[in-house]
Scaffold this active site. Structure first.
Site, PDB file in Angstrom:
ATOM      1  N   ARG A 233       0.861  -1.186   0.000  1.00  0.00           N
ATOM      2  CA  ARG A 233       0.000   0.000   0.000  1.00  0.00           C
ATOM      3  C   ARG A 233       0.897   1.235   0.000  1.00  0.00           C
ATOM      4  O   ARG A 233       1.920   1.279   0.702  1.00  0.00           O
ATOM      5  CB  ARG A 233      -0.905   0.035   1.240  1.00  0.00           C
ATOM      6  CG  ARG A 233      -2.104  -0.889   1.180  1.00  0.00           C
ATOM      7  CD  ARG A 233      -3.138  -0.470   0.130  1.00  0.00           C
ATOM      8  NE  ARG A 233      -4.292  -1.360   0.084  1.00  0.00           N
ATOM      9  CZ  ARG A 233      -4.401  -2.447  -0.682  1.00  0.00           C
ATOM     10  NH1 ARG A 233      -3.424  -2.792  -1.505  1.00  0.00           N
ATOM     11  NH2 ARG A 233      -5.490  -3.179  -0.653  1.00  0.00           N
ATOM     12  N   GLU A 262      -2.601   7.508  -5.062  1.00  0.00           N
ATOM     13  CA  GLU A 262      -2.978   6.823  -6.307  1.00  0.00           C
ATOM     14  C   GLU A 262      -4.450   6.977  -6.668  1.00  0.00           C
ATOM     15  O   GLU A 262      -4.810   6.864  -7.845  1.00  0.00           O
ATOM     16  CB  GLU A 262      -2.610   5.339  -6.241  1.00  0.00           C
ATOM     17  CG  GLU A 262      -3.430   4.512  -5.263  1.00  0.00           C
ATOM     18  CD  GLU A 262      -3.020   3.039  -5.244  1.00  0.00           C
ATOM     19  OE1 GLU A 262      -1.820   2.751  -5.111  1.00  0.00           O
ATOM     20  OE2 GLU A 262      -3.917   2.188  -5.358  1.00  0.00           O
ATOM     21  N   HIS A 294      -0.751  -0.037  -9.692  1.00  0.00           N
ATOM     22  CA  HIS A 294      -1.454  -0.991  -8.806  1.00  0.00           C
ATOM     23  C   HIS A 294      -2.011  -2.164  -9.620  1.00  0.00           C
ATOM     24  O   HIS A 294      -3.215  -2.404  -9.642  1.00  0.00           O
ATOM     25  CB  HIS A 294      -2.576  -0.278  -8.030  1.00  0.00           C
ATOM     26  CG  HIS A 294      -2.941  -1.001  -6.764  1.00  0.00           C
ATOM     27  ND1 HIS A 294      -3.342  -0.352  -5.634  1.00  0.00           N
ATOM     28  CD2 HIS A 294      -2.968  -2.317  -6.441  1.00  0.00           C
ATOM     29  CE1 HIS A 294      -3.603  -1.224  -4.679  1.00  0.00           C
ATOM     30  NE2 HIS A 294      -3.379  -2.430  -5.147  1.00  0.00           N
TER      31      HIS A 294
END
Ligand code: NAD
Length: 334
Positions: A233, A262, A294
């Site tokens: 993360r 993000e 991601h």
């Protein structure tokens, strides 16, 4: 049940519809869940959300007013959900407890190989008719020390792969894992791991305790040529602190599949826009930085499991059954 699937892309639709087989009434929207868009879920007992959705107290309040009773996350991490608010409002939150740890672990290894051997730059060069090797030198992984922060499901698979390359393993976790120990992993403090590793890979969840665990002070402990990899993360790292480090270190490198800001960028095509995020744009100027959007989870196997578990969670909820994927069991499912 009527389900509104937020932040959905064509691939989400494909896998969720295949898993659903017409059982629930799935409605798809590309927009993210946030205060402005929560109203779209009026009269939907279920919303299905992703890591980029805002599932904070205000949003949950609005969902509750619109009649939502279940938030079905199609992800493992739940740092974007205010569980306390959900319980208070009588909303059940379910997640995908686990899916292919191989998808994420293999991607982390892919980033290491790409960054180390400059495969991304070599590919561009060769396409451009440039066959020079200048600046593409890497290092043998064999014999290097790899520090694994978080030795749960993904960290364990990652450790197994790196052990296969002949790497020494250091680990840092609140709980030691026997399988990692059998690979020869030595558990140490975070400080010792950062100080002793040639590659540091983050695989722990984002919690108040792990937020910014990599910051200016801990970055200073890294070896000058260490590679830092984050597929977990974004906010495990104080991203701003990477810039002075990268300007100074020269031979170090950073691989990021996740970024703390993000949600305003990832999963969108912004190639025709001016990107108003000076940190990520500065990071992209460094030759020793590799960033992906991601995507570590994104394999067919993982998508099938995510979709299957999400639909299974909705099945259980609609039948009044609980299961191990409920994140707020104190909210009694009625
Ligand atoms: P897991 O729960 O199996 O393992 C997490 C490990 O971290 C556990 O062993 C836990 O004890 C450890 N941990 C918790 N707090 C810690 C701390 N303060 N210091 C050190 N270790 C700590 O989870 P997993 O399935 O291996 O997933 C790990 C993380 O990967 C998830 O939380 C998620 O954020 C991330 N993830 C990313 C993607 C992606 O596409 N990039 C996909 C899936 C998961």
């Amino acid at each position: 049940m009527k389900v509104l699937v937020y932040s959905s892309r064509a691939y989400d639709k494909t896998f969720l519809e295949a898993a659903n087989q017409g059982k629930h009434e799935l409605d798809f929207t590309e927009v993210s869940l946030e205060e402005r868009t929560a109203v779209l879920a009026n009269n939907c007992p279920v919303v299905c959300c992703f890591v980029s959705d805002d599932i904070g107290a205000e949003v949950l309040e609005q969902l509750s007013q619109g009649g939502t009773r279940l938030v079905a996350l199609r992800a493992t991490g739940f740092n974007n959900v205010d569980l306390e608010a959900a319980s208070r409002l009588g909303i059940t939150v379910m997640r995908v407890g686990h899916y292919s740890p191989h998808a994420v672990a293999e991607f982390a290894v892919g980033m290491i190989l790409t960054m180390n051997r400059n495969l991304h730059r070599a590919h561009q060069r060769v396409r451009d008719g440039n066959f020079s090797l200048e600046g593409l030198i890497g290092f043998d992984l064999h014999g290097k020390t790899v520090g694994v922060v978080g030795t749960g499901r993904i960290g364990t698979v990652f450790s197994r792969i790196m052990n296969g390359f002949g790497c020494e393993l250091l680990g840092h976790d609140k709980y030691e894992n026997d399988e990692c120990r059998k690979l020869g992993m030595r558990y140490v403090s975070l400080e010792e791991l950062l100080d002793g590793s040639d590659i540091v890979s983050l695989h722990c969840p984002l919690t108040p305790e792990t937020h910014y665990m990599i910051n200016a002070d801990t970055i200073a402990l890294l070896k000058p040529d260490a590679m830092l990899v984050n597929t977990s993360r974004g906010a495990l790292i104080d991203t701003r602190a990477l810039i002075p480090h990268l300007k100074k270190c020269r031979t170090c490198s950073v691989c990021l599949d996740v970024y703390e800001e993000e949600s305003d960028l990832f999963y969108r095509n912004l190639s025709n826009e001016v990107i108003d995020d000076d940190i990520i744009m500065r990071l992209l100027t460094f030759p020793n930085v590799l960033i992906t959007g991601h995507q570590a989870f994104f394999t067919r196997e993982a998508m099938e499991t995510i979709a299957g578990t999400t639909i299974g969670n909705i099945d259980d909820f609609s039948a009044g059954r609980t299961n191990e994927n409920v994140l707020n069991p104190e909210k009694v499912i009625d």
